[in-house]
Design an enzyme around this catalytic site. Structure first.
Site, short mmCIF file in Angstrom:
data_model
loop_
_atom_site.label_atom_id
_atom_site.label_comp_id
_atom_site.label_asym_id
_atom_site.label_seq_id
_atom_site.Cartn_x
_atom_site.Cartn_y
_atom_site.Cartn_z
N CYS A 119 -1.97 -7.60 14.52
CA CYS A 119 -2.46 -8.80 13.80
C CYS A 119 -2.47 -10.05 14.67
O CYS A 119 -3.13 -11.03 14.34
CB CYS A 119 -1.62 -9.04 12.56
SG CYS A 119 -1.83 -7.74 11.35
N HIS A 128 -2.63 -16.56 10.37
CA HIS A 128 -2.98 -15.16 10.09
C HIS A 128 -2.80 -14.93 8.59
O HIS A 128 -1.88 -15.46 7.98
CB HIS A 128 -2.07 -14.23 10.90
CG HIS A 128 -2.19 -12.80 10.45
ND1 HIS A 128 -3.41 -12.17 10.33
CD2 HIS A 128 -1.24 -11.89 10.08
CE1 HIS A 128 -3.20 -10.93 9.92
NE2 HIS A 128 -1.91 -10.74 9.76
N ASN A 155 -6.03 -8.85 4.36
CA ASN A 155 -5.53 -8.98 5.73
C ASN A 155 -6.49 -8.25 6.67
O ASN A 155 -6.59 -7.03 6.64
CB ASN A 155 -4.13 -8.36 5.79
CG ASN A 155 -3.50 -8.43 7.17
OD1 ASN A 155 -4.17 -8.71 8.16
ND2 ASN A 155 -2.22 -8.15 7.25
O1 UT7 Z 1 -0.16 -8.58 8.96
C1 UT7 Z 1 0.89 -7.89 9.59
C2 UT7 Z 1 2.18 -8.22 9.03
N1 UT7 Z 1 2.29 -7.74 7.67
C3 UT7 Z 1 2.89 -8.49 6.79
O2 UT7 Z 1 3.26 -9.57 7.11
C4 UT7 Z 1 3.14 -7.90 5.41
C5 UT7 Z 1 4.50 -8.34 4.95
N2 UT7 Z 1 4.91 -7.78 3.69
C6 UT7 Z 1 4.38 -8.11 2.49
O3 UT7 Z 1 3.41 -8.84 2.44
C7 UT7 Z 1 5.08 -7.65 1.24
O4 UT7 Z 1 6.31 -7.06 1.59
C8 UT7 Z 1 4.27 -6.63 0.38
C9 UT7 Z 1 3.13 -7.34 -0.29
C10 UT7 Z 1 3.77 -5.49 1.25
C11 UT7 Z 1 5.15 -6.04 -0.72
O5 UT7 Z 1 5.70 -7.08 -1.52
P1 UT7 Z 1 7.27 -7.13 -1.83
O6 UT7 Z 1 7.47 -8.24 -2.75
O7 UT7 Z 1 7.98 -7.16 -0.51
O8 UT7 Z 1 7.50 -5.78 -2.59
P2 UT7 Z 1 8.47 -4.56 -2.24
O9 UT7 Z 1 7.92 -3.77 -1.12
O10 UT7 Z 1 9.89 -5.06 -2.12
O11 UT7 Z 1 8.36 -3.73 -3.57
C12 UT7 Z 1 8.80 -4.24 -4.83
C13 UT7 Z 1 8.40 -3.26 -5.90
C14 UT7 Z 1 8.76 -1.81 -5.59
O12 UT7 Z 1 9.19 -1.19 -6.80
P3 UT7 Z 1 10.75 -0.96 -7.08
O13 UT7 Z 1 11.27 -0.14 -5.95
O14 UT7 Z 1 11.35 -2.36 -7.11
O15 UT7 Z 1 10.74 -0.27 -8.41
C15 UT7 Z 1 7.45 -1.21 -5.16
O16 UT7 Z 1 7.39 0.18 -5.43
O17 UT7 Z 1 6.99 -3.28 -6.08
C16 UT7 Z 1 6.48 -1.95 -6.04
N3 UT7 Z 1 5.13 -1.98 -5.50
C17 UT7 Z 1 4.04 -2.14 -6.25
N4 UT7 Z 1 3.89 -2.31 -7.58
C18 UT7 Z 1 2.65 -2.45 -8.05
C19 UT7 Z 1 4.73 -1.86 -4.20
N5 UT7 Z 1 3.39 -1.94 -4.12
C20 UT7 Z 1 2.94 -2.10 -5.38
C21 UT7 Z 1 1.67 -2.27 -5.92
N6 UT7 Z 1 1.56 -2.44 -7.27
N7 UT7 Z 1 0.54 -2.27 -5.17
#
Ligand code: UT7
Length: 316
Positions: free
Chosen positions: A109, A243, A273
């Site tokens: 990225c 970004h 992204n």
């Molecule tokens: O560009 C390169 C660099 N990349 C980044 O900078 C990305 C950085 N990360 C992020 O943007 C975020 O971490 C995400 C958007 C990918 C995820 O958001 P989060 O708030 O960190 O969620 P999480 O991974 O901690 O997941 C929270 C919950 C989980 O459920 P449980 O385990 O709490 O029951 C996931 O299974 O959200 C669930 N979850 C979803 N729910 C509905 C994960 N993806 C989804 C989804 N829809 N699409």
């Protein structure tokens, strides 16, 4: 200085609502956790070099330059048409440019910022006069469309910038850095191993939450480093061109800079992204719609797989 910019987004739009038909997610979750509402998906015949060509031609036109005036081409991409030759070479052939160096930069990225940093060194040293810098990505082909934690995030597109030597430098400084100890938090395996056998899943793997925390911290540091290196203070910055990974990461950086979101160029709502393409696409959009004007000070920053991160402070 920055002479001209261009951008290209594929025609097909994939909305959050469409994603809810194939994976267990909701529009509300995606918008609240990421800020993304829709993304663009390239057509089967499109490639990183075909998208790069459209963005590059637009940037050259804006710069008022014929393709043959370019003496260096650098493409940031993690989704090259071929493993070799580089996408930059394929772009050079498409633009019918002869006799200049062309190569890719693989910094995920942060690819555009890394490419911009190299371009700046070439121009400062007098080794290049006009450099074409492109970010082009076909993320839709690296995404596992059954993995709801990653497939909601990414989109396709290309952005380009033409830099030219000038008496007053447009780029004050660039800052790039990497830390390979985080290689397993965000990666894509090479689809074939050395004997040409198919490897494990060739799709994006990410521990999103871990990446998120480190991204926010790292970007806060690099913003300070960039301002300090140039004796600038937060209020000197007219625009943050970040970004586009997650609106919450962007908002944290804006808060750190005490910048209202009105001074931040945000495109991820409609584009998701687009990795190395996201900064040049955002830059191009805000220049073309008249938000960014000549003479204004821009801070660009990126963070991605590696980890690799970087920033650039420029006067447009
Ligand atoms: O560009 C390169 C660099 N990349 C980044 O900078 C990305 C950085 N990360 C992020 O943007 C975020 O971490 C995400 C958007 C990918 C995820 O958001 P989060 O708030 O960190 O969620 P999480 O991974 O901690 O997941 C929270 C919950 C989980 O459920 P449980 O385990 O709490 O029951 C996931 O299974 O959200 C669930 N979850 C979803 N729910 C509905 C994960 N993806 C989804 C989804 N829809 N699409």
């Amino acid at each position: 200085m920055l002479l001209g910019t261009g951008g290209y987004l594929p025609e097909t739009i994939l909305t959050n609502a469409q994603l809810t038909e194939t994976i267990d997610t909701t529009d509300e979750w995606i918008v609240e956790r990421t800020g993304i509402r829709e993304r663009r998906i390239a057509a089967p015949h499109e490639t990183a070099s075909s998208m790069a060509e459209i963005a590059a031609r637009e940037a050259l036109e804006a710069a008022g330059l014929a393709p043959n005036a370019v003496d260096l081409i650098i493409v940031g991409t993690a989704t090259p048409d071929r493993i070799f030759p580089s996408t930059a070479c394929l772009l050079q052939q498409r633009l019918d440019i002869r006799h200049c160096a062309a190569f890719d930069v693989q910094a995920a990225c942060s690819g555009f910022i890394f490419a911009l940093s190299i371009a700046d060194q070439y121009i400062r040293s007098g080794n290049a006069k006009h450099v074409l810098v492109v970010g082009s990505e076909l993320n839709s082909r690296l995404v596992d469309w059954s993995d709801r934690s990653t497939c909601i995030l990414f989109g396709d597109g290309a952005g380009a910038a033409v830099l030219g030597a000038a008496r007053e430098p447009g780029i004050f400084s660039t800052h790039i850095n990497s830390d390979g100890q985080y290689k397993d938090l965000l990666y894509v395996s090479n689809p074939t191993n050395s004997r040409g056998e198919i490897n494990e899943s060739p799709y994006i793997k990410m521990q999103g939450n871990e990446v998120f925390k480190i991204a926010v911290n790292t970007l806060e540091h690099i913003v300070d480093e960039t301002l300090d290196a140039n004796g600038f203070v937060q209020s000197d910055i007219d625009w943050l061109v970040p970004h586009q990974a997650n609106i919450r990461i962007i908002a944290a950086t804006a808060r750190k800079l005490k910048m209202p979101m009105e001074q931040v160029v945000v495109t991820l709502e409609r584009q998701g992204n687009t990795s190395a393409a996201s900064i040049p696409l955002a830059l191009n959009e805000a220049i073309r719609d008249g938000r960014i004007r000549r003479g204004q000070i821009l801070l660009m920053e990126a963070f991605g797989a590696g980890f690799a991160w970087g920033s650039a402070l420029i006067r447009y």
